[in-house]
Design an enzyme around this catalytic site. Structure first.
Site, mmCIF file in Angstrom:
data_model
loop_
_atom_site.group_PDB
_atom_site.id
_atom_site.type_symbol
_atom_site.label_atom_id
_atom_site.label_comp_id
_atom_site.label_asym_id
_atom_site.label_seq_id
_atom_site.Cartn_x
_atom_site.Cartn_y
_atom_site.Cartn_z
ATOM 1 N N ILE A 61 -0.352 9.150 8.706
ATOM 2 C CA ILE A 61 -1.043 8.235 9.603
ATOM 3 C C ILE A 61 -0.665 6.792 9.268
ATOM 4 C CG2 ILE A 61 -2.973 9.803 10.000
ATOM 5 C CD1 ILE A 61 -4.590 8.188 7.945
ATOM 6 N N HIS A 105 0.473 7.963 3.930
ATOM 7 C CA HIS A 105 1.150 7.298 5.043
ATOM 8 C C HIS A 105 2.650 7.580 5.070
ATOM 9 C CE1 HIS A 105 -2.649 5.266 5.504
ATOM 10 N NE2 HIS A 105 -2.578 4.866 4.247
ATOM 11 N N ASP A 155 0.857 -1.191 0.000
ATOM 12 C CA ASP A 155 0.000 0.000 0.000
ATOM 13 C C ASP A 155 0.889 1.236 0.000
ATOM 14 O OD1 ASP A 155 -1.758 2.091 0.363
ATOM 15 O OD2 ASP A 155 -2.953 1.079 1.886
ATOM 16 N N GLY A 202 -4.726 1.826 7.784
ATOM 17 C CA GLY A 202 -5.788 1.119 8.487
ATOM 18 C C GLY A 202 -5.536 -0.377 8.520
#
Length: 291
Positions: free
Chosen positions: A208, A193, A188, A211
């Site tokens: 961040i 990120h 990903d 998820g």
């Protein structure tokens, strides 16, 4: 290009054949924080080639068609995309190295309004090289910049009901400040990120955690707490994402039940913010030999 939900529902994804190695499985486990304690022999099979095992949630990153929502022909404002929920159902245990085939489709798109966004439901099946079904992977993704297109707002799948009693088990797992940079190497590559400027455009003070990394850490907590680190015992894991994690925070996973259908949720401990909710896992305590 303009956002066209009907076109996206009909979008054809080419099957993705992916050969992954023992090294890839180790990298995925390291991205979740396995092996943090070099003396914890229970975690060693996930990060060491002797007697190696795969983390069940690795299915979520295999046979993935890439960050297709970033492609210009979708009309999706990819900088405002957030992961809403995730489910992995294992039909057979994952091997630490194999060739798999992923088949992806957009199942539904709901219009949650211009202030919330368009909610995508995407399914991917994973087969082995012989065509046997390994896993069914489902996710909901909120495209916050694409709501208000005039579509139906529901129905949405019902969330797992959470108990109103204290949890039966609590497991705290730390993350490192560089965890998102390591986890992204499992596939990903969303710059949200990694790139501080992209994170600011997305409304966050800094990059961040993925998820799916938080989700995998919850899987780790379930393996540790209920499964004796026997991955065959975890048959399914579903959750909803309620708030992002910042790399470096501690994730506290609270669990209700010990086998069969169990419930869980997770909190970023330092901020006391719930990051996963309505979690449901299916635990087969008898699978994989004696505890």
């Amino acid at each position: 290009m303009a956002f066209d939900p009907d076109k996206l529902l009909q979008r054809r994804f080419a099957p993705v054949a992916q050969s992954y190695t023992a090294k890839d499985s180790i990298l995925y486990a390291l991205g979740l924080g396995f092996g943090r304690d070099p003396l914890d022999a229970r975690e060693l099979p996930f990060v060491y080639e002797e007697g190696q095992q795969a983390v069940p949630t690795q299915a979520a990153v295999l046979g993935y068609p890439g960050f297709w929502m970033k492609e210009p022909d979708t009309g999706i404002d990819w900088r405002k995309v957030l992961h809403a929920s995730q489910s992995v159902q294992l039909h057979r245990p994952l091997a630490p190295a194999a060739t798999v085939i992923g088949r992806t489709r957009v199942k539904a798109i709901l219009d949650k309004g211009p202030e919330v966004g368009a909610l995508f439901f995407v399914e991917r099946t994973l087969e082995d090289s012989d065509g046997e079904l390994l896993a069914t992977v489902e996710q909901a993704v909120m495209a916050r910049g694409n709501g208000g297109f005039g579509g139906a707002s529901g129905p949405s799948p019902a969330a797992a009901k959470m108990p109103d009693t204290p949890p039966d088990h609590v497991c705290d797992l730390p993350t490192s400040p560089s965890q998102a940079l390591l986890y992204r190497l499992s596939g990903d590559l969303n710059p949200l990120h990694a790139d501080p400027e992209v994170a600011r455009v997305g409304g966050f003070e800094r990059p961040i955690l993925h998820g799916l990394c938080t989700y995998g850490i919850a899987c780790h907590a379930l393996l540790r707490t209920l499964c004796g680190y026997v991955p065959q015992r975890l048959r399914r894991i579903d959750t909803r994402f309620t708030s992002p994690v910042y790399p470096g925070e501690t994730i506290r996973v609270e669990i209700w039940g010990s086998q069969g259908e169990v419930r869980f949720r997770a909190t970023a401990l330092e901020r006391q913010v719930m990051v996963l909710n309505n979690g449901l896992a299916v635990i087969d305590a008898a699978a994989g030999g004696p505890r």
